[in-house]
Scaffold this motif. Structure first.
Motif, PDB file in Angstrom:
ATOM      1  N   ILE A 175       0.849  -1.184   0.000  1.00  0.00           N
ATOM      2  CA  ILE A 175       0.000   0.000   0.000  1.00  0.00           C
ATOM      3  C   ILE A 175       0.888   1.237   0.000  1.00  0.00           C
ATOM      4  O   ILE A 175       1.783   1.364   0.840  1.00  0.00           O
ATOM      5  N   HIS A 186      -7.017   0.636   3.361  1.00  0.00           N
ATOM      6  CA  HIS A 186      -6.513  -0.371   2.428  1.00  0.00           C
ATOM      7  C   HIS A 186      -6.479   0.175   1.008  1.00  0.00           C
ATOM      8  O   HIS A 186      -6.945  -0.463   0.060  1.00  0.00           O
ATOM      9  N   HIS A 188      -5.268   1.157  -2.672  1.00  0.00           N
ATOM     10  CA  HIS A 188      -4.416   0.560  -3.697  1.00  0.00           C
ATOM     11  C   HIS A 188      -3.607   1.669  -4.376  1.00  0.00           C
ATOM     12  O   HIS A 188      -4.146   2.746  -4.656  1.00  0.00           O
ATOM     13  N   ASP A 203       2.414   0.561   3.644  1.00  0.00           N
ATOM     14  CA  ASP A 203       2.167  -0.688   4.372  1.00  0.00           C
ATOM     15  C   ASP A 203       2.745  -1.799   3.508  1.00  0.00           C
ATOM     16  O   ASP A 203       2.300  -2.004   2.372  1.00  0.00           O
ATOM     17  N   ASP A 214       4.891  -7.781   8.384  1.00  0.00           N
ATOM     18  CA  ASP A 214       3.853  -6.788   8.119  1.00  0.00           C
ATOM     19  C   ASP A 214       4.204  -5.536   8.913  1.00  0.00           C
ATOM     20  O   ASP A 214       4.375  -5.608  10.136  1.00  0.00           O
ATOM     21  N   THR A 216       3.917  -0.901   8.852  1.00  0.00           N
ATOM     22  CA  THR A 216       3.443   0.333   8.226  1.00  0.00           C
ATOM     23  C   THR A 216       4.185   1.515   8.818  1.00  0.00           C
ATOM     24  O   THR A 216       4.393   1.578  10.029  1.00  0.00           O
ATOM     25  N   HIS A 275     -10.578   0.527  12.905  1.00  0.00           N
ATOM     26  CA  HIS A 275     -10.247  -0.894  12.760  1.00  0.00           C
ATOM     27  C   HIS A 275      -9.581  -1.396  14.045  1.00  0.00           C
ATOM     28  O   HIS A 275      -9.312  -0.627  14.974  1.00  0.00           O
ATOM     29  N   HIS A 286      -2.693 -12.643   7.914  1.00  0.00           N
ATOM     30  CA  HIS A 286      -3.736 -12.433   8.913  1.00  0.00           C
ATOM     31  C   HIS A 286      -4.126 -13.784   9.500  1.00  0.00           C
ATOM     32  O   HIS A 286      -4.664 -14.649   8.799  1.00  0.00           O
TER      33      HIS A 286
END
Length: 346
Positions: A175, A186, A188, A203, A214, A216, A275, A286
């Motif tokens: 991202i 999220h 693109h 991200d 993972d 960010t 979130h 995930h």
């Protein structure tokens, strides 16, 4: 004790494992068409079709059964009695095919996932290596010019750098969200050009030896970044640091989430963090456990989780700061080391 033996000890009835990631975790067998039946006594049968059967026969500790390509119907004909199945991953059509065999099918959820969630030191070493490679790739990108390049170009360049630093592949599509698009959690990457005077959220993650990272970070492009965005960054960073300092084994996922959520709620951005605080990472990006207001999990030592509060301001931009961490009895061990203070890129 092998993973199959650890699973068998928890079973009251045989479990048919159909999640391919779980099959790989338990047996080391990687395939696009397989199932693994594990019995309480520890015996295990691996089912797969002709394309993979010779590879399956190299797997230690399992009996191998050749099936047709329509695997579930074939497996169902070989089952009898009471058999548990992974209800959270088996599609209904496949369940129908499995049920044609006449076995008593009992839904089960999260049995293998709970084992996978607790990482051993070998797994942690792979996760640590993935996080280190990801850090180095992004560090190389920050030495280049960002302003005037498109989000899509930066995402592609980061992919090249990650491979150059040792990644097997990306863990997910990177991202890159600049300016007002930073308000999309999220987003693109697009052909939008990076402008001066705003924030850019990146991200990204890599996969190494099957395990993912993972992370960010949010960057400044210098100039007149709106004060509200700078304020959002400061609040998000404070909340993230509080969560890193406060999370430990025995906290529930709800309690862990609340550390960051309450810090943000005390400021003007309480309704802009929509979130969860984080999720488990391992063979999948995930996985269990979840850190959120809806979580039913309790943290234990060995969980690998993200810690990623965000603040999203529609029409203006956004901030997310995410670390990858191993839960320990007395705190967390951060696997990511990329700086979290606001960095200005060129």
């Amino acid at each position: 004790m092998t993973r199959l033996e650890s699973l068998a000890e928890t079973l009251a009835a045989p479990l048919l494992v159909t999640n391919l990631t779980n099959v790989y975790y338990l047996s080391g067998f990687e395939s696009s068409n397989a199932a693994l039946l594990v019995r309480p006594g520890g015996e295990a049968t691996l089912y797969t079709d002709f394309r993979y059967v010779e590879s399956a026969r190299e797997v230690p500790g399992v009996e191998v059964e050749l099936t047709k390509r329509a695997l579930m119907r074939d497996v169902g004909e070989q089952l009898s009695g009471r058999v548990q199945f992974e209800a959270d991953v088996l599609p209904y059509l496949e369940w129908e095919r499995l049920a044609e065999g006449g076995a008593e099918l009992v839904p089960a959820r999260g049995i293998v996932d709970a084992l996978r969630a607790v990482k051993d030191e070998e797994e942690i070493a792979k996760l640590r290596r993935a996080a280190r490679i990801a850090d180095r790739g992004l560090e190389a990108l920050t030495a280049e010019t960002w302003v005037g390049r498109s989000e899509r170009e930066l995402a592609w360049r980061l992919r090249e750098l990650l491979h150059a630093h040792g990644a097997d592949e990306q863990a997910f599509d990177t991202i890159v969200a600049s300016g007002p698009r930073g308000a999309l959690p999220h987003a693109h990457p697009t052909d939008a050009l990076i402008e001066k005077g705003t924030l850019v959220t990146v991200d990204w993650g890599v996969r190494v030896d099957g395990y993912n990272s993972d992370c960010t970070r949010t960057f400044s492009t210098g100039g007149a970044v709106p004060e509200k965005l700078r304020r959002a960054y400061a609040v998000c960073l404070d909340a993230q640091k509080k969560a890193v300092a406060g999370i430990r084994a025995a906290l529930t996922g709800v309690e862990a989430d609340a550390i960051a959520r309450e810090a943000i709620a005390r400021e003007e951005f309480g309704d802009k963090f929509g979130h969860g605080l984080g999720h488990g990472v391992g063979l999948q990006v995930h996985e269990a456990p979840r850190l959120s207001t809806e979580s039913e999990d309790t943290l234990v030592a060995g969980h690998c989780v993200t810690i990623e509060p965000g603040i999203y301001l529609p029409g203006l931009g956004g901030v997310r700061i995410e670390d990858l961490a191993i839960v320990r009895e007395d705190g967390v061990e951060l696997l990511t080391s990329f700086p979290k203070e606001l960095i200005e890129v060129k």
